[in-house]
Write a protein that holds these residues in place. Structure first.
Motif, PDB file in Angstrom:
ATOM      1  N   PRO A   1     100.919 -62.515-125.625  1.00  0.00           N
ATOM      2  CA  PRO A   1     101.569 -62.235-126.407  1.00  0.00           C
ATOM      3  C   PRO A   1     102.351 -60.440-126.573  1.00  0.00           C
ATOM      4  N   SER A   2     101.195 -59.463-125.724  1.00  0.00           N
ATOM      5  CA  SER A   2     101.909 -58.325-125.442  1.00  0.00           C
ATOM      6  C   SER A   2     102.744 -57.593-125.026  1.00  0.00           C
ATOM      7  N   ASP A   3     103.416 -58.760-124.769  1.00  0.00           N
ATOM      8  CA  ASP A   3     104.690 -58.649-124.390  1.00  0.00           C
ATOM      9  C   ASP A   3     106.284 -58.418-125.590  1.00  0.00           C
ATOM     10  N   SER A   4     105.439 -59.082-126.888  1.00  0.00           N
ATOM     11  CA  SER A   4     106.648 -59.161-127.961  1.00  0.00           C
ATOM     12  C   SER A   4     107.048 -57.903-128.339  1.00  0.00           C
ATOM     13  N   ALA A   5     108.473 -57.512-128.251  1.00  0.00           N
ATOM     14  CA  ALA A   5     109.307 -57.140-129.011  1.00  0.00           C
ATOM     15  C   ALA A   5     110.707 -57.341-128.583  1.00  0.00           C
ATOM     16  N   THR A   6     111.095 -55.962-128.991  1.00  0.00           N
ATOM     17  CA  THR A   6     112.294 -56.151-128.544  1.00  0.00           C
ATOM     18  C   THR A   6     112.596 -54.976-127.163  1.00  0.00           C
ATOM     19  N   TYR A   7     113.574 -55.844-126.168  1.00  0.00           N
ATOM     20  CA  TYR A   7     114.300 -55.347-124.716  1.00  0.00           C
ATOM     21  C   TYR A   7     115.715 -55.163-124.551  1.00  0.00           C
ATOM     22  N   LEU A   8     116.169 -53.523-124.866  1.00  0.00           N
ATOM     23  CA  LEU A   8     117.191 -52.799-124.691  1.00  0.00           C
ATOM     24  C   LEU A   8     118.107 -52.733-122.872  1.00  0.00           C
TER      25      LEU A   8
ATOM     26  N   ILE B   1     106.508 -63.907-127.965  1.00  0.00           N
ATOM     27  CA  ILE B   1     105.288 -64.492-126.868  1.00  0.00           C
ATOM     28  C   ILE B   1     104.395 -65.621-127.680  1.00  0.00           C
ATOM     29  N   GLN B   2     104.555 -66.934-128.281  1.00  0.00           N
ATOM     30  CA  GLN B   2     103.214 -67.343-128.454  1.00  0.00           C
ATOM     31  C   GLN B   2     102.373 -67.615-128.325  1.00  0.00           C
TER      32      GLN B   2
END
Lengths: 114, 112
Positions: A81-88, A112-113
């Protein structure tokens, strides 16, 4: 004509899944590739960088570059869940010329659910 | 955000007023950048600097000016703020123009 294309998402996957994030580009001169992670209301954080083609691994993260297809990927294993973010994604031709320096994609929003 | 600070972190101002945002670095990097980030547009380069008193325009420089009198400080000025300049502003630093960049925490600017 956009130089770097990135699906904005959102991409929603269950915890523990393998995530694949991708960018395509048109400038064949690009040879230096980066991935940034940006949490909500924070600055982008450099996650991975690679030079030319090939793979680079760092913990749960793998960056892959296919210059022949003008396609780069970031894989996240055992997603949390801590990977939930915007990836550029970002890239450059390393020429040192021009005003742009790095060319950024617009980012993919990953969820990430638990 | 290591070694890069931005001030203020939040600002609300009225149309027509001047605004100055500050970026301060402790990494002694030669290059400094100002970006704005807006939904649907991603990061767009406003101005960058390649040394003290050396600056150049980026993709969206209209309405903005910059100054760099010391290696560690890069200022962004909106001479007369407009509502279209409501955005999140990020400062970044790098050792070279095409090298990886490191970003500050951002300044959220609202122009009413």
């Amino acid at each position: 004509q956009k130089e770097v294309e990135q699906d904005p998402g959102p991409l929603s996957v269950p915890e523990g899944a393998i995530v694949s994030l991708n960018c395509t580009y048109s400038n064949s001169a690009f040879q230096y590739f980066m991935w940034y992670r940006q949490y909500s209301r924070k600055g982008p954080e450099l996650l991975m960088y690679t030079y030319s083609s090939g793979n680079k691994e760092d913990g749960r993260f793998t960056a892959q570059v296919d210059k022949s297809s003008k396609y780069i990927s970031l894989f996240i294993r055992d997603s949390q869940p801590s990977d939930s973010a915007t990836y550029l994604c970002a890239m450059s031709d390393y020429s040192g010329g021009g005003a742009d320096g790095l060319t950024f994609g617009k980012g993919t929003h990953l969820i990430i659910q638990p | 955000d290591a070694g890069i600070t931005q001030s203020p972190r939040h600002k609300v101002t009225e149309t027509g007023t001047p605004v100055t945002l500050r970026c301060h670095q402790t990494e002694n990097h030669r290059y400094m950048y100002w970006y704005r980030q807006d939904p649907g547009h991603g990061l767009r380069l406003i101005h960058y600097s390649y040394g003290v008193k050396d600056t150049d325009k980026g993709e969206v420089s209209d309405g903005y000016s910059v100054s760099r009198s010391k290696t560690e400080d890069f200022l962004l000025t909106l001479e007369s703020a407009t509502s279209s300049q409501t955005s999140v502003y990020f400062c970044a630093i790098s050792e070279g123009l095409s090298y990886e960049q490191y970003f500050g925490p951002g300044t959220r600017l609202t122009v009413t």
